[in-house]
Design a protein around this motif. Structure first.
Motif, PDB file in Angstrom:
ATOM      1  N   TYR A  48       0.831  -1.206   0.000  1.00 27.08           N
ATOM      2  CA  TYR A  48       0.000   0.000   0.000  1.00 27.08           C
ATOM      3  C   TYR A  48       0.857   1.244   0.000  1.00 27.08           C
ATOM      4  O   TYR A  48       0.536   2.236  -0.653  1.00 27.08           O
ATOM      5  CB  TYR A  48      -0.941  -0.024   1.206  1.00 27.08           C
ATOM      6  CG  TYR A  48      -1.994  -1.067   1.050  1.00 27.08           C
ATOM      7  CD1 TYR A  48      -2.937  -0.948   0.036  1.00 27.08           C
ATOM      8  CD2 TYR A  48      -2.035  -2.197   1.847  1.00 27.08           C
ATOM      9  CE1 TYR A  48      -3.887  -1.920  -0.157  1.00 27.08           C
ATOM     10  CE2 TYR A  48      -2.977  -3.166   1.662  1.00 27.08           C
ATOM     11  CZ  TYR A  48      -3.908  -3.034   0.657  1.00 27.08           C
ATOM     12  OH  TYR A  48      -4.834  -3.989   0.453  1.00 27.08           O
ATOM     13  N   LEU A  49       1.969   1.186   0.727  1.00 29.64           N
ATOM     14  CA  LEU A  49       2.866   2.340   0.775  1.00 29.64           C
ATOM     15  C   LEU A  49       3.341   2.683  -0.635  1.00 29.64           C
ATOM     16  O   LEU A  49       3.282   3.833  -1.061  1.00 29.64           O
ATOM     17  CB  LEU A  49       4.049   2.006   1.682  1.00 29.64           C
ATOM     18  CG  LEU A  49       4.915   3.168   2.109  1.00 29.64           C
ATOM     19  CD1 LEU A  49       4.169   4.029   3.100  1.00 29.64           C
ATOM     20  CD2 LEU A  49       6.195   2.679   2.725  1.00 29.64           C
ATOM     21  N   VAL A  59       2.401  10.459   2.957  1.00 30.29           N
ATOM     22  CA  VAL A  59       2.006   9.118   2.507  1.00 30.29           C
ATOM     23  C   VAL A  59       2.264   8.098   3.605  1.00 30.29           C
ATOM     24  O   VAL A  59       1.409   7.256   3.916  1.00 30.29           O
ATOM     25  CB  VAL A  59       2.783   8.726   1.225  1.00 30.29           C
ATOM     26  CG1 VAL A  59       2.590   7.267   0.907  1.00 30.29           C
ATOM     27  CG2 VAL A  59       2.333   9.578   0.058  1.00 30.29           C
ATOM     28  N   SER A  60       3.448   8.187   4.233  1.00 30.66           N
ATOM     29  CA  SER A  60       3.782   7.220   5.272  1.00 30.66           C
ATOM     30  C   SER A  60       2.752   7.238   6.388  1.00 30.66           C
ATOM     31  O   SER A  60       2.248   6.187   6.805  1.00 30.66           O
ATOM     32  CB  SER A  60       5.147   7.541   5.877  1.00 30.66           C
ATOM     33  OG  SER A  60       6.079   7.800   4.889  1.00 30.66           O
ATOM     34  N   VAL A  61       2.447   8.452   6.864  1.00 30.34           N
ATOM     35  CA  VAL A  61       1.533   8.539   8.005  1.00 30.34           C
ATOM     36  C   VAL A  61       0.141   8.047   7.613  1.00 30.34           C
ATOM     37  O   VAL A  61      -0.487   7.273   8.339  1.00 30.34           O
ATOM     38  CB  VAL A  61       1.476   9.988   8.542  1.00 30.34           C
ATOM     39  CG1 VAL A  61       0.391  10.122   9.595  1.00 30.34           C
ATOM     40  CG2 VAL A  61       2.825  10.380   9.126  1.00 30.34           C
ATOM     41  N   PHE A 101      12.081   3.468   2.556  1.00 29.44           N
ATOM     42  CA  PHE A 101      12.010   3.197   1.113  1.00 29.44           C
ATOM     43  C   PHE A 101      11.568   4.422   0.325  1.00 29.44           C
ATOM     44  O   PHE A 101      11.845   4.529  -0.859  1.00 29.44           O
ATOM     45  CB  PHE A 101      11.022   2.066   0.822  1.00 29.44           C
ATOM     46  CG  PHE A 101      11.575   0.726   1.171  1.00 29.44           C
ATOM     47  CD1 PHE A 101      12.829   0.344   0.751  1.00 29.44           C
ATOM     48  CD2 PHE A 101      10.832  -0.159   1.931  1.00 29.44           C
ATOM     49  CE1 PHE A 101      13.330  -0.884   1.078  1.00 29.44           C
ATOM     50  CE2 PHE A 101      11.336  -1.393   2.262  1.00 29.44           C
ATOM     51  CZ  PHE A 101      12.589  -1.758   1.836  1.00 29.44           C
ATOM     52  N   LEU A 102      10.808   5.304   0.959  1.00 29.16           N
ATOM     53  CA  LEU A 102      10.326   6.483   0.241  1.00 29.16           C
ATOM     54  C   LEU A 102      11.302   7.635   0.385  1.00 29.16           C
ATOM     55  O   LEU A 102      11.003   8.745  -0.023  1.00 29.16           O
ATOM     56  CB  LEU A 102       8.958   6.910   0.779  1.00 29.16           C
ATOM     57  CG  LEU A 102       7.842   5.880   0.721  1.00 29.16           C
ATOM     58  CD1 LEU A 102       6.521   6.508   1.108  1.00 29.16           C
ATOM     59  CD2 LEU A 102       7.744   5.273  -0.655  1.00 29.16           C
ATOM     60  N   LEU A 144      15.201   6.556  11.201  1.00 27.38           N
ATOM     61  CA  LEU A 144      16.321   5.878  11.859  1.00 27.38           C
ATOM     62  C   LEU A 144      17.053   4.926  10.902  1.00 27.38           C
ATOM     63  O   LEU A 144      18.277   4.948  10.790  1.00 27.38           O
ATOM     64  CB  LEU A 144      15.760   5.121  13.062  1.00 27.38           C
ATOM     65  CG  LEU A 144      16.722   4.369  13.953  1.00 27.38           C
ATOM     66  CD1 LEU A 144      17.831   5.293  14.411  1.00 27.38           C
ATOM     67  CD2 LEU A 144      15.977   3.816  15.147  1.00 27.38           C
ATOM     68  N   LEU A 145      16.270   4.112  10.184  1.00 25.21           N
ATOM     69  CA  LEU A 145      16.901   3.082   9.353  1.00 25.21           C
ATOM     70  C   LEU A 145      17.667   3.695   8.190  1.00 25.21           C
ATOM     71  O   LEU A 145      18.772   3.245   7.860  1.00 25.21           O
ATOM     72  CB  LEU A 145      15.837   2.111   8.842  1.00 25.21           C
ATOM     73  CG  LEU A 145      16.366   0.918   8.072  1.00 25.21           C
ATOM     74  CD1 LEU A 145      17.336   0.121   8.911  1.00 25.21           C
ATOM     75  CD2 LEU A 145      15.218   0.032   7.630  1.00 25.21           C
ATOM     76  N   SER A 146      17.098   4.733   7.562  1.00 27.38           N
ATOM     77  CA  SER A 146      17.800   5.283   6.394  1.00 27.38           C
ATOM     78  C   SER A 146      19.048   6.042   6.840  1.00 27.38           C
ATOM     79  O   SER A 146      20.067   6.020   6.152  1.00 27.38           O
ATOM     80  CB  SER A 146      16.871   6.164   5.564  1.00 27.38           C
ATOM     81  OG  SER A 146      16.512   7.300   6.278  1.00 27.38           O
TER      82      SER A 146
END
Lengths: 224, 219
Positions: free
Chosen positions: A50-51, A72-74, A147-148, A153-155
């Motif tokens: 969906y993201l 979009v994420s939220v 990814f977007l 944190l991860l990016s």
């Protein structure tokens, strides 16, 4: 960024859950069916799908807005989380004895007041603990917004990894931070549980029972 | 931009290959999760207090850290310590292990609800320790935990799309690749989404039937 998105998504998810949950319990059959379909659809595929769809494909549909990556994420996390949360709300509402609502209606309360003042406070006692584990899942889900291109944190960790080449250290650190965030979330929900109306009422009742028993004991000891 | 059927048809073979990989990954992950979970649960019931706490701590890590972080860890950090595996194997191992941790809780719960009399009776019949577990306790526990396990297989199917992060050609990766090559994102992502939901339908119907029959509600 991770904290901001997680907080916004958890709040959005709570609102969507209550709306979908109430719609699934609606007395009007089409509303009930529609809510059921939305829930099944949102639970049908991974949140990642969906993201990507909302971010890349939706703006190509004529008349649809192009949202920024954070929006979009939220929105997606709230909607998909809300579909899972709706089930929690439904079972919470089912847990409240039917007589409660009937009694409130019989006393002349409006439908709105019956729900907000009588049924919901009791249902929350069941809903909030179950919601806590969903919220922890949501904290973990936020990792996919990297990814977007959102600087979460991860990016940031991936950027550091490509700069320093210390893969193991960076990922162990990230894992530790996510674990810490999950623990904080569960602690916050634990606090929230104690603030719930019914729990507060129960605690107050227990306290007053204890104190009255205490004063009774005092009186007894005073007499003897 | 409008929907282009001929383009949609031209990317179908790639997407269907993604479907095959997704199904294979789901089956492999489920096998690891279901068997591994059972082994973890049995090990947990059979080792001492210290071992139990150690295993719980490890499982908390697996469950408290996002799968993406673990996937990246497996994909980028393992080669540094000399373990070189293809992406598919890493992905399946990571997903399978994480969900083995989840499944072990289900099995543990089921094992704990088996009355102690059952084990005593089996021991009184002179069954060996091995036989007590594999002939008596495990079959009962598996049957009890079946509805929750089906649920986890469903979750694994959905989570297999995360393997896209480390380049495994699951359905989502194929859709992204197709979109990237032709700069048309509407068709590949929409078809992928529809396929994901459609493939889910039989599971959901089965689960609903199962729930009605067993009469328990799943989380």
């Amino acid at each position: 960024m991770t904290v901001a998105i997680a907080t916004a998504s958890i709040l959005g998810c709570a609102i969507v859950s209550i709306m979908l949950g109430v719609a699934r319990r609606s007395g009007f059959a089409p509303v009930r069916t529609a809510a059921g379909l939305v829930v099944e659809l949102l639970r049908g595929a991974s949140v990642l799908i969906y993201l990507f769809w909302v971010y890349y494909a939706l703006p190509l549909v004529p008349g649809m807005p192009r949202l920024g990556p954070i929006a979009v994420s939220v929105v997606v996390l709230s909607l998909v989380g809300g579909a899972y949360g709706a089930e929690i709300v439904v079972s919470g509402l089912q847990g409240v004895a039917k007589g409660q609502a009937e009694a409130a209606l019989a006393l002349g309360l409006s439908r709105y007041h019956t729900f907000v003042r009588v049924v919901l406070p009791q249902a929350l006692t069941q809903i909030v603990p179950a919601f806590a584990s969903l919220a922890i899942d949501m904290v973990k889900w936020t990792a996919i917004v990297s990814f977007l291109g959102v600087q979460d944190l991860l990016s940031v960790a991936n950027t550091i990894r490509t700069m320093t080449y210390s893969t193991v250290g960076v990922y162990v650190g990230v894992a530790a931070i996510y674990l810490g965030l999950s623990l904080c979330t569960s602690y916050l929900f634990h606090l929230a549980e104690q603030l719930l109306p019914l729990n507060r009422a129960l605690t107050a009742a227990r306290d007053s029972a204890n104190s009255s028993r205490g004063s009774a004991l005092l009186m007894k000891s005073g007499v003897t | 931009m409008t929907w282009d059927w001929s383009y949609a048809a031209s990317i179908m073979p790639d997407l269907l290959f993604g479907v095959v990989v997704t199904v294979l990954a789901t089956i492999a992950c489920s096998a690891i999760a279901l068997l591994g979970g059972l082994l973890i649960a049995i090990a947990q019931m059979n080792c001492g207090r210290v071992g139990q706490h150690a295993m719980r701590a490890v499982m908390e890590v697996f469950r408290g850290v996002p799968i993406l972080v673990l996937l990246y860890f497996g994909f980028y950090a393992l080669p540094e310590i000399g373990i070189l595996l293809p992406g598919f194997v890493v992905g399946v191992l990571v997903l399978g292990t994480v969900y083995a941790a989840y499944c072990s809780e289900v099995y543990r719960g089921a094992l704990m609800t088996i009355p102690a009399d059952m084990r005593d009776a089996a021991a009184a019949l002179g069954l060996s320790r091995f036989a007590i577990w594999y002939v008596v306790l495990v079959p009962i526990a598996v049957r009890k935990s079946l509805p929750a396990l089906v649920n986890y297989v469903l979750v694994l199917y959905k989570q297999s799309s995360f393997l896209f992060a480390i380049g495994v050609p699951v359905l989502l990766s194929q859709a992204q690749l197709a979109g990237y090559q032709s700069f048309r994102y509407l068709e590949p992502y929409t078809i992928a989404g529809v396929l994901y939901v459609l493939m889910n339908v039989p599971f959901v119907l089965y689960q609903r039937r199962f729930n009605l029959k067993v009469g328990t509600s799943l989380s």
